[in-house]
Design an enzyme around this catalytic site. Structure first.
Site, PDB file in Angstrom:
ATOM      1  N   ASP A 112     -22.170  -9.274  17.394  1.00  0.00           N
ATOM      2  CA  ASP A 112     -22.041 -10.102  16.200  1.00  0.00           C
ATOM      3  C   ASP A 112     -21.252 -11.330  16.633  1.00  0.00           C
ATOM      4  O   ASP A 112     -20.543 -11.309  17.648  1.00  0.00           O
ATOM      5  CB  ASP A 112     -21.334  -9.355  15.062  1.00  0.00           C
ATOM      6  CG  ASP A 112     -21.588 -10.045  13.712  1.00  0.00           C
ATOM      7  OD1 ASP A 112     -22.026 -11.214  13.715  1.00  0.00           O
ATOM      8  OD2 ASP A 112     -21.339  -9.422  12.664  1.00  0.00           O
TER       9      ASP A 112
HETATM   10  C1  BGC Z   1     -22.369 -11.985  10.502  1.00  0.00           C
HETATM   11  C2  BGC Z   1     -23.760 -11.690  11.006  1.00  0.00           C
HETATM   12  C3  BGC Z   1     -24.501 -12.977  11.236  1.00  0.00           C
HETATM   13  C4  BGC Z   1     -23.720 -13.848  12.204  1.00  0.00           C
HETATM   14  C5  BGC Z   1     -24.366 -15.169  12.487  1.00  0.00           C
HETATM   15  C6  BGC Z   1     -21.642 -12.961  11.401  1.00  0.00           C
HETATM   16  O1  BGC Z   1     -20.425 -13.330  10.857  1.00  0.00           O
HETATM   17  O2  BGC Z   1     -21.621 -10.790  10.410  1.00  0.00           O
HETATM   18  O3  BGC Z   1     -24.439 -10.875  10.094  1.00  0.00           O
HETATM   19  O4  BGC Z   1     -25.787 -12.718  11.709  1.00  0.00           O
HETATM   20  O5  BGC Z   1     -22.437 -14.097  11.658  1.00  0.00           O
HETATM   21  O6  BGC Z   1     -24.311 -15.987  11.372  1.00  0.00           O
END
Ligand code: BGC
Length: 753
Positions: free
Chosen positions: A229
């Site tokens: 993530d």
């Molecule tokens: C979120 C993800 C997301 C990523 C990119 C993160 O903070 O938890 O679900 O895909 O950011 O935006």
């Protein structure tokens, strides 16, 4: 692509650089070897594709794309084909925008209604969440692009999401928090899987070998790439060794350098890096595309978004007022009728191609008036003037349709909800309108359950969740009967927050969150406790009715290696066509002190379209997974020998038909009996029955089965209670002179041989 040749020609630095992003959304290219960069984008229910060079401009700037209903609504369709169709459409939009990986879907379990991100997740039930996630992935990937199944794993809260440690036992992890991921991986092979920010049992998921390698790859056979993530990596070298190939976004080269240094210092085998690069190149080969883009049909996708919303929204209550009469004098009350909340807040926020509010959609019905009722900018306090205006309009209307729900200030990625209530102003408005007009229909726009203290004062309640860009059309079609509602709740609605099983522990203590309710999540808890809920899991009404008959099992007794076929007839007993979601639950019909089971678990569902009077036979195939629990001694699934209930229902609380099957385990649980093993447990072992019978003959203090004795008699009580005793305690009263060692020897000869 000759992957092995490329690996042999890459420098150590180049290999390390491939293991992190070039930018927020792109991977690294190595031109001299023909390795191209690919772009990924959020997900899950539409594309948040930021314009090139504008990566840092924030969440709200992105290329327009179709905003489909988020997962909390689409899961209520219980419709695999529909999720597949949505995936296909999303895949087409990816190809059109040259996006090669769409970040989603989210398969996390809804542990509490408070999770700020519940709108992005499918269900409290792992089976349903897994089925929906797999269908979504298969749909997207059928267009040649990849997905990123997230957030793996045990990530069910936003509070301290970067550092909270989800602590749970092995059984809870394997029965509740992993199966949806497992199903999606084994059935759909997502191109990537995104590891979550949190820790699991003391170790960051991003460097958790048990999850990323032993579970994901060794047990489930995952063939893709693990992506972090955004910002989830802590110790890069450790995470690479644990199985995290791609760090996102880029790490300003610092972590790449750490990888290079570790290899040079002999702290990380270059083979580990090569394996990661091999997986990354394989991914590029699989979903890299050839640069051709297509143009997708925006109108078709809008129609699909509407269909998904319309087939997912859940009619919770109806005293017959719905569908509305076309000539009725109707007032739509509430700002959400003209500017609905149609998706969740945070990284999944899509810039929709078009938007239809319920008010616009109701344009064809010229007897619909509108009153704002409240201001979405400030919902906590009732807006006295707006509320008074609404009450005045409600007085002389035939029907008042109230649009209420949660605004992003109450529910968003990045923080959890503080309570389960609607904004104070919305509750007050409903009460005020219901006091002057009994014909109140409430339409809810929210991503997660809310308390409904006013439920009894309404004529109907439609849970519209967050409907996507065409949600307004869907609501109006349902209200006026153009669409027969056919969604069912993918989560339980407790009466109040404190009824939820995680209530006492949800936010944890500082960084530690203990999942103390264990396997008892959602209806597994409410149903086992036989506790009243506001609306149960699987509940949803239709404008027609359905009858169930002829539940037939293919056998009355099976082995746990067999498949049981279950058939049941479903009939549309009403006067309009409708779709029913037939749900199959399995529950252990025995009580056993070896394993605690939930009263029932969803193990199958099918959605069927039936014309008035029509009957269809629905067939389910149940294998071992329908009866098994996770055994922590075996570290595997195991079935207890015994009787099991097969229940067919309209919801988890509305069971229409029940049958029973005996399942015989082919995997005996072996353990060594000793002088501290209960006689009850000895009885279960091979030779145990004969052993106990011998004891009855030999020792007067053992109680033989009483003749003609009923529970409640002294004889029966003594007979039963001996099975709770252990040899050590019995020998303490023995006068024959037998020692503990001699008894152990007897056990070894007859039982432990
Ligand atoms: C979120 C993800 C997301 C990523 C990119 C993160 O903070 O938890 O679900 O895909 O950011 O935006």
């Amino acid at each position: 692509m000759n992957i092995e040749k490329i690996i042999s020609e890459l420098t150590l630095e180049e290999k390390a650089s491939l293991c992190s992003g070039r930018s927020v959304w792109n991977t690294v290219e190595v031109d001299r070897l023909g390795i191209k960069s690919i772009m990924m984008t959020d997900g899950p229910h539409g594309l948040r594709r930021q314009p090139e060079g504008d990566e840092q401009t924030g969440m709200f700037v992105s290329v327009p794309s179709t905003c489909f209903p988020p997962a909390s609504l689409s899961a209520c369709s219980f419709d695999r084909e529909l999720l597949h169709e949505m995936g296909e459409a999303l895949g087409e939009e990816c190809v059109a925008e040259n996006v090669r990986i769409l970040l989603g879907p989210g398969a996390n379990i809804k542990r509490s209604p408070l999770c700020g991100r519940n709108f992005e997740y499918f269900s409290e039930d792992p089976y349903l969440a897994g089925e929906m996630a797999a269908a979504h992935i298969q749909g997207v990937q059928s267009k040649g692009v990849g997905t990123s199944l997230k957030h793996f794993a045990a990530n069910s809260q936003e509070t301290r999401r970067f550092c909270s440690d989800s602590r749970m036992d092995e059984r809870t992890l394997n029965e509740i928090y992993l199966p949806a991921f497992k199903k999606a991986v084994t059935d759909a092979q997502p191109a990537t899987i995104m590891c979550s920010y949190n820790l699991l049992n003391g170790e960051y998921v991003s460097q958790n070998h048990y999850l990323l390698t032993e579970t994901l790859r060794d047990k489930w056979g995952f063939e893709g790439v693990v992506v972090s993530d955004w910002g989830a990596v802590f110790e890069r070298v450790k995470s690479l060794a644990a199985g995290l190939e791609l760090e996102m976004p880029g790490s300003c080269d610092d972590n790449d350098k750490k990888i290079v240094d570790a290899v040079r210092a002999g702290l990380l085998s270059e083979d580990v890096l090569d394996l990661a690069v091999r997986r990354l190149l394989t991914l590029l080969e699989r979903i890299g595309g050839d640069g051709t883009t297509v143009v997708f049909d925006k109108e078709k996708h809008n129609e699909l978004a509407k269909k998904i919303a319309a087939e997912s929204m859940v009619l919770l209550k109806n005293n017959g007022i719905l569908p509305l009469k076309q000539d009725a004098d109707i007032v739509f009350i509430g700002d959400f009728a003209q500017s609905p909340r149609y998706q969740g807040a945070g990284s999944s926020q899509v810039n929709p191609i078009k938007m239809t509010s319920a008010l616009e959609a109701a344009g064809n019905y010229n007897n619909v008036r509108f009153c704002k009722g409240y201001d979405t900018g400030n919902c906590e306090q009732a807006e006295t003037l707006l509320e008074a205006e609404a009450v005045a309009a409600a007085r002389d209307a035939d029907v008042c349709v109230l649009f209420v729900g949660l605004t992003p200030e109450y529910e968003s990625e990045g923080f959890d909800r503080e309570h389960m209530r609607l904004p104070g102003g919305h509750n007050s408005l409903i009460e005020a309108v219901a006091a002057v007009n009994p014909n109140v229909v409430v339409v809810l726009h929210n991503g997660s359950p809310v308390e409904m203290p006013w439920a009894d004062k309404t004529a109907a309640i439609l849970e519209a969740y967050l409907g996507g860009q065409a949600g307004g059309d869907a609501v109006v079609d349902i209200l006026f009967g153009k669409q027969n509602p056919c969604g069912k709740l993918a989560e339980s609605f407790p009466k109040k927050l404190s009824d939820n099983p995680s209530f006492l522990y949800y936010f944890g203590e500082r960084d530690v969150t203990e999942y103390r309710e264990g396997i008892f999540v959602g209806y597994r808890y409410y149903d086992t406790k036989d506790m009243d809920v506001l609306f149960p899991f699987g509940h949803g009404l239709s404008y027609t009715t359905f009858g169930y008959s002829n539940l037939v099992l293919s056998a009355s007794s099976i082995k746990d290696t067999d498949t049981l076929t279950v058939t049941v007839d479903v009939t549309n007993t009403g006067s309009v066509p409708g779709k029913e979601i037939v749900q199959l639950y399995v529950g252990a019909a025995y009580k056993d002190s070896w394993v605690i089971r939930a009263e029932k678990e969803l193990k199958g569902f099918q959605k069927v379209l039936l014309q008035p009077g029509e009957t269809k036979t629905v067939t389910f195939a149940l294998d071992k997974s329908a009866f098994a629990y996770y055994n922590t001694g075996l570290h595997d699934w195991h079935v207890m020998t015994g009787p099991y209930r097969i229940q067919i229902g309209r919801s988890s609380r509305d069971i229409a038909l029940t049958a029973q099957v005996d399942v015989v385990s082919t995997v005996p649980i072996r353990f060594k009996a000793d002088v501290n093993t209960t006689f009850g447990d000895i009885l279960r072992l091979e030779g145990g029955k004969e052993f106990i019978e011998e004891l009855w003959e030999r020792f007067p203090q053992f109680v033989q089965p009483p003749e003609d004795s009923e529970p409640g008699t002294i004889e029966y009580m003594s007979y039963k209670s001996q099975f709770e005793m252990v040899p050590r305690s019995v020998l303490a009263f023995d006068t024959s002179g037998m020692t503990l060692d001699q008894f152990q020897q007897m056990l070894d000869e007859k039982i432990n041989k």
